[in-house]
Design a protein around this motif. Structure first.
Motif, PDB file in Angstrom:
ATOM      1  N   GLN B 110       0.818  -1.207   0.000  1.00  3.58           N
ATOM      2  CA  GLN B 110       0.000   0.000   0.000  1.00  3.58           C
ATOM      3  C   GLN B 110       0.852   1.258   0.000  1.00  3.58           C
ATOM      4  O   GLN B 110       0.403   2.317  -0.415  1.00  3.58           O
ATOM      5  CB  GLN B 110      -0.908   0.005   1.237  1.00  3.58           C
ATOM      6  N   MET B 111       2.076   1.118   0.495  1.00 10.39           N
ATOM      7  CA  MET B 111       2.933   2.303   0.589  1.00 10.39           C
ATOM      8  C   MET B 111       3.377   2.783  -0.787  1.00 10.39           C
ATOM      9  O   MET B 111       3.467   3.978  -1.027  1.00 10.39           O
ATOM     10  CB  MET B 111       4.155   1.947   1.425  1.00 10.39           C
ATOM     11  N   GLY B 112       3.694   1.834  -1.693  1.00 12.36           N
ATOM     12  CA  GLY B 112       4.136   2.247  -3.013  1.00 12.36           C
ATOM     13  C   GLY B 112       5.643   2.417  -3.058  1.00 12.36           C
ATOM     14  O   GLY B 112       6.372   1.774  -2.328  1.00 12.36           O
ATOM     15  N   PRO B 113       6.121   3.279  -3.930  1.00  7.36           N
ATOM     16  CA  PRO B 113       7.571   3.497  -4.022  1.00  7.36           C
ATOM     17  C   PRO B 113       8.119   4.027  -2.708  1.00  7.36           C
ATOM     18  O   PRO B 113       7.479   4.826  -2.025  1.00  7.36           O
ATOM     19  CB  PRO B 113       7.718   4.535  -5.132  1.00  7.36           C
ATOM     20  N   ALA B 114       9.323   3.598  -2.395  1.00  8.71           N
ATOM     21  CA  ALA B 114       9.859   3.893  -1.073  1.00  8.71           C
ATOM     22  C   ALA B 114      10.496   5.266  -0.989  1.00  8.71           C
ATOM     23  O   ALA B 114      10.815   5.729   0.100  1.00  8.71           O
ATOM     24  CB  ALA B 114      10.895   2.840  -0.689  1.00  8.71           C
ATOM     25  N   LYS B 115      10.675   5.930  -2.113  1.00 12.33           N
ATOM     26  CA  LYS B 115      11.422   7.193  -2.094  1.00 12.33           C
ATOM     27  C   LYS B 115      10.657   8.242  -1.304  1.00 12.33           C
ATOM     28  O   LYS B 115       9.503   8.543  -1.595  1.00 12.33           O
ATOM     29  CB  LYS B 115      11.631   7.655  -3.544  1.00 12.33           C
ATOM     30  N   ASP B 116      11.323   8.797  -0.261  1.00 15.30           N
ATOM     31  CA  ASP B 116      10.782   9.924   0.499  1.00 15.30           C
ATOM     32  C   ASP B 116       9.493   9.612   1.229  1.00 15.30           C
ATOM     33  O   ASP B 116       8.665  10.493   1.426  1.00 15.30           O
ATOM     34  CB  ASP B 116      10.553  11.145  -0.402  1.00 15.30           C
ATOM     35  N   LYS B 117       9.308   8.374   1.645  1.00 10.68           N
ATOM     36  CA  LYS B 117       8.155   8.046   2.477  1.00 10.68           C
ATOM     37  C   LYS B 117       8.605   8.066   3.925  1.00 10.68           C
ATOM     38  O   LYS B 117       9.695   7.620   4.269  1.00 10.68           O
ATOM     39  CB  LYS B 117       7.616   6.651   2.144  1.00 10.68           C
ATOM     40  N   VAL B 118       7.720   8.531   4.815  1.00 14.99           N
ATOM     41  CA  VAL B 118       8.053   8.604   6.235  1.00 14.99           C
ATOM     42  C   VAL B 118       7.487   7.369   6.919  1.00 14.99           C
ATOM     43  O   VAL B 118       6.297   7.081   6.804  1.00 14.99           O
ATOM     44  CB  VAL B 118       7.468   9.887   6.853  1.00 14.99           C
ATOM     45  N   VAL B 119       8.344   6.638   7.614  1.00 17.72           N
ATOM     46  CA  VAL B 119       7.904   5.436   8.341  1.00 17.72           C
ATOM     47  C   VAL B 119       8.395   5.535   9.772  1.00 17.72           C
ATOM     48  O   VAL B 119       9.237   6.362  10.116  1.00 17.72           O
ATOM     49  CB  VAL B 119       8.434   4.135   7.694  1.00 17.72           C
ATOM     50  N   VAL B 120       7.868   4.644  10.598  1.00 20.21           N
ATOM     51  CA  VAL B 120       8.282   4.551  11.988  1.00 20.21           C
ATOM     52  C   VAL B 120       9.070   3.269  12.159  1.00 20.21           C
ATOM     53  O   VAL B 120       8.618   2.206  11.750  1.00 20.21           O
ATOM     54  CB  VAL B 120       7.047   4.549  12.912  1.00 20.21           C
ATOM     55  N   GLY B 121      10.259   3.365  12.732  1.00 20.29           N
ATOM     56  CA  GLY B 121      11.101   2.196  12.945  1.00 20.29           C
ATOM     57  C   GLY B 121      11.475   2.058  14.405  1.00 20.29           C
ATOM     58  O   GLY B 121      11.163   2.896  15.236  1.00 20.29           O
ATOM     59  N   ARG B 122      12.166   0.950  14.675  1.00 22.19           N
ATOM     60  CA  ARG B 122      12.550   0.676  16.061  1.00 22.19           C
ATOM     61  C   ARG B 122      14.012   0.299  16.071  1.00 22.19           C
ATOM     62  O   ARG B 122      14.458  -0.506  15.253  1.00 22.19           O
ATOM     63  CB  ARG B 122      11.690  -0.478  16.596  1.00 22.19           C
ATOM     64  N   ILE B 123      14.772   0.879  16.996  1.00 16.23           N
ATOM     65  CA  ILE B 123      16.208   0.582  17.070  1.00 16.23           C
ATOM     66  C   ILE B 123      16.373  -0.766  17.755  1.00 16.23           C
ATOM     67  O   ILE B 123      15.886  -0.977  18.870  1.00 16.23           O
ATOM     68  CB  ILE B 123      16.935   1.685  17.873  1.00 16.23           C
ATOM     69  N   PHE B 124      17.073  -1.698  17.098  1.00 17.44           N
ATOM     70  CA  PHE B 124      17.243  -3.012  17.709  1.00 17.44           C
ATOM     71  C   PHE B 124      18.690  -3.314  18.055  1.00 17.44           C
ATOM     72  O   PHE B 124      18.983  -4.318  18.683  1.00 17.44           O
ATOM     73  CB  PHE B 124      16.678  -4.131  16.809  1.00 17.44           C
TER      74      PHE B 124
END
Lengths: 283, 211
Positions: B110-124
């Motif tokens: 659903q996100m589409g192309p990854a360029k310049d998309k804002v996501v939330v991540g987790r430091i592992f």
């Protein structure tokens, strides 16, 4: 002696009649030979009191093995796998289109924005076959070796192997480990009966040497192949993601559960047949 | 031959519209496609359709078109998503869903192309100044700790702007791409506000709306 055997066997619930027949069949040839008969390469002297359980044990072992081959999914490994779980562990994600291996194309569902997607329907089938085979090998007391050269998951794989009582090799693979084992490790070394590759590539994107060596030594292999791996020499290739910690943890858990389940089943069947000293049979 | 009754219908409808609504109903009831409908709906349909309104007679339970249909579909999707996430019915819904539908509805697609998309991540994982951040796709990304990033430790949720999902490149003389087994993203900062929806997630991390 016969009376004592019969009274022992009446403790068993379902196997009583069959075990009794086996016992009688086993006793007959031993009665013919009174002194000194060979059984599995060992010499035994028999007095009248030592009625050997060995020929009976061999028949029972063969019967156990044949029983496990009656049903296609004797260990019910298909219960362990679910498509949703594989999907949540990101097993369907492959590498970019440029990294694709030509022989992995049948296992791919498609390519989305240059990233290959692995077909999870095929993965479920292949994984079920691989787990079923692993369970059968563990049921027969085979030695299973986990191999991977991914340093990120070496600790996880070694823990998995320890938890299911099998072996792991996640370090540098010496050239003659399988093919030159008699010279390197002494005569009469028992080689593994199954090798599970949780990552088929070395760090330099060459295929692991163990795949070729296992094929040379007639050792069956189960291998996790990503979209940039070569599945051709593996006996049971399982297409799936091998780069994400979530998917590796899932695979390790699945293999551990399968092997433990198979070993427990073997112990249970042996108790039912009365091979170990008579205790309450586990049902 | 086929057009003449329809042309006649059109003329009749348009004529009756200007006069009377009762007369309109009588005219419509005499045509071939006599279907019960309210006068208001007839008005709407005859205004909207220019040719052969009789060939497609609207009924009260006909699926709507245009904005109404889109609104119905989206509200149904949202209701389904809420029920699946709230009920956590993995066993009931997950078994019936095929791989194709799971894939189609996954946040990655659903996100589409990854360029310049804002996501939330987790430091592992943290190695001195390098932060290894996992944001729900195949690979993690490695970002340098910013100057004011003392509170970015293992387990912190951060916002990222994606550049690439996998750093690959075809070098001269090679038959396949060489991959770095990493994604590339720019670290925007920690997620403000504790206890967001689905804070403890072992699965996919939802992408946020683009800023």
């Amino acid at each position: 002696m016969e009376v004592r055997m019969r009274s022992l066997l009446t403790f068993q619930t379902s196997m009583a009649a069959r075990a009794l027949a086996k016992g009688l069949c086993g006793l007959r040839p031993s009665r013919a030979v009174s002194v000194g008969y060979t059984c599995a390469g060992h010499q035994y002297t028999t007095a009248a009191s030592i009625k050997p359980p060995q020929p009976q044990a061999e028949d029972v072992t063969e019967q156990l093995v044949n029983q496990s081959l009656e049903k296609p999914d004797f260990f019910r490994v298909s219960e362990l796998i679910s498509l949703k779980e594989l999907f949540d562990a990101r097993v369907h994600l492959g590498h970019k289109k440029g990294c694709r291996h030509r022989l992995m194309e049948p296992y791919l569902y498609g390519s989305r924005l240059d990233q290959d997607i692995i077909d999870l329907d095929q993965t479920v089938q292949h994984l079920q076959q691989a787990l079923n085979f692993t369970a059968h090998v563990a049921y027969r007391g085979g030695i299973i070796l986990f191999v991977s050269r991914r340093r990120q998951f070496g600790h996880l794989i070694e823990n998995t192997a320890r938890d299911c009582g099998e072996y792991a090799h996640t370090r540098y693979w010496q050239g003659g480990l399988l093919t030159n084992a008699n010279v390197q490790y002494g005569v009469g070394v028992r080689l593994p009966d199954l090798i599970i590759f949780l990552s088929t590539l070395n760090n330099v994107f060459q295929q692991h040497v163990g795949i070729r060596d296992a094929a040379k030594m007639n050792i069956p292999t189960v291998g996790l192949v990503d979209s940039n791996c070569n599945p051709s020499l593996l006996t049971y290739p399982v297409p799936g993601n091998d780069d994400t910690p979530a998917s590796m943890e899932l695979y390790c858990r699945l293999f551990k559960m399968t092997i433990n389940r198979a070993k427990d089943k073997r112990r249970q069947m042996e108790l039912l047949q009365g091979l170990s000293p008579p205790s309450t049979p586990s049902l | 031959m086929n057009t003449s009754p329809e042309v006649k219908q059109t003329v009749l409808l348009r004529w009756s519209l200007w006069n009377n609504m009762a007369a309109l109903c009588k005219v419509i009831s005499r045509t071939r496609f006599a279907v019960r409908f309210s006068p208001t709906r007839v008005l709407r349909s005859s205004f909207s359709s220019s040719e052969a309104p009789g060939s497609d007679p609207p009924a009260p339970n006909k699926p709507r078109s245009g904005f109404a249909a889109a609104f119905d579909q989206q509200s149904e999707l949202r209701r389904e998503a809420e029920s699946s996430s709230a009920g956590s019915s993995v066993s009931s819904l997950g078994k019936d869903e095929s791989f194709a539908s799971l894939l189609r509805r996954s946040p990655l697609i659903q996100m589409g192309p990854a360029k310049d998309k804002v996501v939330v991540g987790r430091i592992f994982h943290v190695v001195q100044d390098d932060l290894y951040i996992d944001f729900g796709v195949k690979f993690h990304c490695v970002c340098r700790r910013p100057d004011d990033g003392e509170r970015l430790q293992r387990g912190t949720r951060v916002r990222l702007r994606l550049q690439d999902m996998e750093l690959t490149s075809r070098f001269l003389g090679a038959s396949t791409d060489t991959t770095l087994l990493e994604a590339q993203a720019v670290l925007l900062g920690p997620v403000e506000g504790k206890g967001g929806p689905g804070a403890s997630e072992p699965g996919l991390i939802e992408p946020q709306s683009q800023d």
